[in-house]
Write a protein that holds these residues in place. Structure first.
Motif, PDB file in Angstrom:
ATOM      1  N   TRP A 192      -4.889  18.167   6.930  1.00 40.46           N
ATOM      2  CA  TRP A 192      -6.013  17.265   6.670  1.00 40.46           C
ATOM      3  C   TRP A 192      -6.263  16.358   7.877  1.00 40.46           C
ATOM      4  N   ALA A 193      -5.654  16.678   9.001  1.00 38.57           N
ATOM      5  CA  ALA A 193      -5.755  15.804  10.176  1.00 38.57           C
ATOM      6  C   ALA A 193      -7.199  15.607  10.621  1.00 38.57           C
ATOM      7  N   SER A 194      -8.036  16.620  10.437  1.00 36.46           N
ATOM      8  CA  SER A 194      -9.435  16.492  10.837  1.00 36.46           C
ATOM      9  C   SER A 194     -10.158  15.419  10.045  1.00 36.46           C
ATOM     10  N   LEU A 195      -9.661  15.119   8.849  1.00 39.95           N
ATOM     11  CA  LEU A 195     -10.239  14.044   8.043  1.00 39.95           C
ATOM     12  C   LEU A 195      -9.689  12.692   8.470  1.00 39.95           C
ATOM     13  N   PHE A 196      -8.375  12.594   8.578  1.00 38.11           N
ATOM     14  CA  PHE A 196      -7.750  11.288   8.813  1.00 38.11           C
ATOM     15  C   PHE A 196      -7.994  10.748  10.215  1.00 38.11           C
ATOM     16  N   GLN A 197      -8.396  11.607  11.136  1.00 35.78           N
ATOM     17  CA  GLN A 197      -8.704  11.096  12.463  1.00 35.78           C
ATOM     18  C   GLN A 197      -9.924  10.180  12.451  1.00 35.78           C
ATOM     19  N   HIS A 198     -10.679  10.211  11.352  1.00 32.71           N
ATOM     20  CA  HIS A 198     -11.866   9.364  11.247  1.00 32.71           C
ATOM     21  C   HIS A 198     -11.585   8.050  10.509  1.00 32.71           C
ATOM     22  N   TYR A 199     -10.355   7.873  10.038  1.00 31.80           N
ATOM     23  CA  TYR A 199     -10.025   6.647   9.314  1.00 31.80           C
ATOM     24  C   TYR A 199      -9.539   5.566  10.275  1.00 31.80           C
ATOM     25  N   SER A 200     -10.074   4.372  10.106  1.00 26.09           N
ATOM     26  CA  SER A 200      -9.654   3.219  10.910  1.00 26.09           C
ATOM     27  C   SER A 200      -8.914   2.243  10.014  1.00 26.09           C
ATOM     28  N   PRO A 201      -7.603   2.130  10.141  1.00 23.78           N
ATOM     29  CA  PRO A 201      -6.849   1.192   9.311  1.00 23.78           C
ATOM     30  C   PRO A 201      -7.106  -0.236   9.752  1.00 23.78           C
ATOM     31  N   PRO A 202      -6.755  -1.213   8.938  1.00 19.54           N
ATOM     32  CA  PRO A 202      -6.888  -2.608   9.369  1.00 19.54           C
ATOM     33  C   PRO A 202      -6.139  -2.821  10.685  1.00 19.54           C
ATOM     34  N   PRO A 203      -6.710  -3.578  11.610  1.00 21.89           N
ATOM     35  CA  PRO A 203      -6.121  -3.715  12.956  1.00 21.89           C
ATOM     36  C   PRO A 203      -4.973  -4.713  13.005  1.00 21.89           C
ATOM     37  N   PHE A 204      -4.009  -4.541  12.108  1.00 18.79           N
ATOM     38  CA  PHE A 204      -2.848  -5.422  12.046  1.00 18.79           C
ATOM     39  C   PHE A 204      -1.609  -4.565  11.835  1.00 18.79           C
ATOM     40  N   SER A 205      -0.487  -5.063  12.272  1.00 19.43           N
ATOM     41  CA  SER A 205       0.760  -4.324  12.103  1.00 19.43           C
ATOM     42  C   SER A 205       1.898  -5.312  11.914  1.00 19.43           C
ATOM     43  N   LEU A 206       3.047  -4.784  11.509  1.00 11.94           N
ATOM     44  CA  LEU A 206       4.263  -5.588  11.383  1.00 11.94           C
ATOM     45  C   LEU A 206       5.235  -5.149  12.463  1.00 11.94           C
ATOM     46  N   LEU A 207       5.816  -6.108  13.143  1.00 11.21           N
ATOM     47  CA  LEU A 207       6.736  -5.795  14.225  1.00 11.21           C
ATOM     48  C   LEU A 207       7.898  -4.947  13.722  1.00 11.21           C
ATOM     49  N   GLY A 208       8.236  -3.939  14.504  1.00 12.05           N
ATOM     50  CA  GLY A 208       9.379  -3.106  14.161  1.00 12.05           C
ATOM     51  C   GLY A 208       9.115  -2.074  13.091  1.00 12.05           C
ATOM     52  N   THR A 209       7.858  -1.824  12.740  1.00 13.33           N
ATOM     53  CA  THR A 209       7.543  -0.842  11.707  1.00 13.33           C
ATOM     54  C   THR A 209       6.621   0.232  12.265  1.00 13.33           C
ATOM     55  N   THR A 210       6.576   1.346  11.556  1.00 16.45           N
ATOM     56  CA  THR A 210       5.669   2.447  11.877  1.00 16.45           C
ATOM     57  C   THR A 210       4.757   2.681  10.686  1.00 16.45           C
ATOM     58  N   ALA A 211       3.467   2.866  10.933  1.00 17.11           N
ATOM     59  CA  ALA A 211       2.506   3.041   9.849  1.00 17.11           C
ATOM     60  C   ALA A 211       2.427   4.504   9.424  1.00 17.11           C
ATOM     61  N   ALA A 212       2.287   4.734   8.114  1.00 20.14           N
ATOM     62  CA  ALA A 212       2.099   6.066   7.557  1.00 20.14           C
ATOM     63  C   ALA A 212       1.041   5.990   6.472  1.00 20.14           C
ATOM     64  N   TYR A 213       0.152   6.993   6.427  1.00 17.28           N
ATOM     65  CA  TYR A 213      -0.922   7.005   5.444  1.00 17.28           C
ATOM     66  C   TYR A 213      -0.492   7.714   4.167  1.00 17.28           C
ATOM     67  N   SER A 214      -1.099   7.285   3.067  1.00 14.57           N
ATOM     68  CA  SER A 214      -0.966   7.985   1.801  1.00 14.57           C
ATOM     69  C   SER A 214      -2.341   7.979   1.150  1.00 14.57           C
ATOM     70  N   PHE A 215      -2.874   9.170   0.891  1.00 16.31           N
ATOM     71  CA  PHE A 215      -4.246   9.351   0.432  1.00 16.31           C
ATOM     72  C   PHE A 215      -4.233   9.742  -1.034  1.00 16.31           C
ATOM     73  N   GLY A 216      -5.199   9.242  -1.801  1.00 15.03           N
ATOM     74  CA  GLY A 216      -5.204   9.552  -3.219  1.00 15.03           C
ATOM     75  C   GLY A 216      -6.588   9.664  -3.819  1.00 15.03           C
ATOM     76  N   ILE A 217      -6.680  10.445  -4.893  1.00 16.40           N
ATOM     77  CA  ILE A 217      -7.895  10.590  -5.690  1.00 16.40           C
ATOM     78  C   ILE A 217      -7.448  10.640  -7.141  1.00 16.40           C
TER      79      ILE A 217
END
Length: 312
Positions: A192-217
């Protein structure tokens, strides 16, 4: 605790075509909820285009009754290079108008919201998440469904199209969580990478963490009962999602195998004002930040599409 992308006050195209027209009571904004938490486009068309039916209408009406009894929106702290929102406990006498965050009844701690709007533009992502486009692009892709109970023991794999056409229906209030299959998490979305490349997450992060997406319907009236995990953001793409939240030190009263809709109908009315959760309804185009280890339960008021960004 709500940040914002470019909001869209539009109907969810994920409602079944045969849905009965919604009643005015089902679509009325919750009493006392105040104005929208974030600016949204096309707000004049929202009520006329939204579809609510079956358990979704029941969920909407139930949530509206809670608001009429004093239930308000919830917020929590968001961290990053700057704060998305800061929750401040206030005394019982503080006034909370205009969508301010409140406990489920007057007299509890009042929370002041801080909102940020226009941080991202996910209009392209939203267009790609329509029912027709997702079925055309990923209908044959196998997805993994989890049961809608606190621990999500059971997993079922099936084609995405089968889920949409046969299982994406309003929640039966009588069904237990382990009998309800829910499309969220537990998926390898590399195809589904062709879809998620168009998603812009909020421009904030937490130090020392890595972001991962979880999609739902998920269908109207569905949701996940109380649970907790690490921090992150949750954005609604289509539909509306109701959140119920407790801080880590306050374990809610719930049965891990009963749905959120059953909890809302059976347990919530029995809670004393001081025992009620913090609450909010996240609309399409709005983002909620959930802090680390906060208890939360969710309830989809419509057939909804949503995406979470987890920091781990």
């Amino acid at each position: 605790m709500l940040g914002g992308s470019s909001g869209w006050a539009v109907a969810s195209p994920w409602e079944p075509a045969a849905a009965a027209p919604p009643s005015s009571a089902a679509l009325a904004p919750p009493s006392g909820a105040g104005p929208a938490l974030l600016p949204r486009r096309q707000s004049s068309r929202q009520a006329s285009r939204r579809r609510a039916h079956g358990a979704g209408g029941a969920a909407t009406a139930a949530a509206g009754r809670l608001d009429a009894g004093g239930a308000g929106a919830a917020r929590r702290r968001g961290h990053g290079r700057r704060r998305v929102a800061e929750a401040r406990a206030r005394g019982a006498g503080r006034r909370g108008g205009g969508g301010a965050l409140r406990r489920g009844a007057p007299g509890g701690p009042q929370l002041r919201r801080v909102r940020a709007s226009g941080l991202t533009d996910n209009s392209r992502f939203r267009a790609l998440c329509s029912r027709e486009r997702l079925l055309a692009s990923f209908g044959d892709s196998v997805v993994r469904l989890s049961t809608a109970n606190t621990y999500s023991y059971r997993k079922v794999d099936l084609p995405f199209q089968d889920y949409v056409e046969h299982l994406l229906h309003p929640q039966d209030p009588r069904s237990l969580g382990n009998d309800t299959l829910y499309f969220f998490g537990d998926n390898d979305f590399s195809e589904w990478a062709s879809l998620f490349q168009h998603y812009s997450p909020p421009p904030f992060s937490l130090l020392g963490t890595t972001a991962a997406y979880s999609f739902g319907i998920a269908g109207a009236g569905s949701g996940v009962p109380f649970h907790w995990h690490g921090p992150g953001f949750s954005e609604v793409i289509y539909g509306r999602k109701r959140w119920f939240l407790y801080p880590p030190e306050k374990t809610p009263e719930f049965h891990p195998n009963k749905t959120t809709l059953a909890w809302l109908q059976d347990v919530y009315p029995t809670l004393a004002p001081s025992e009620r959760p913090l609450e909010c309804t996240v609309q399409a185009g709005e983002v909620l930040y959930f802090p680390d280890r906060w208890w939360h339960a969710t309830l989809n008021l419509d057939a909804s599409v949503f995406i979470s960004t987890f920091f781990g």
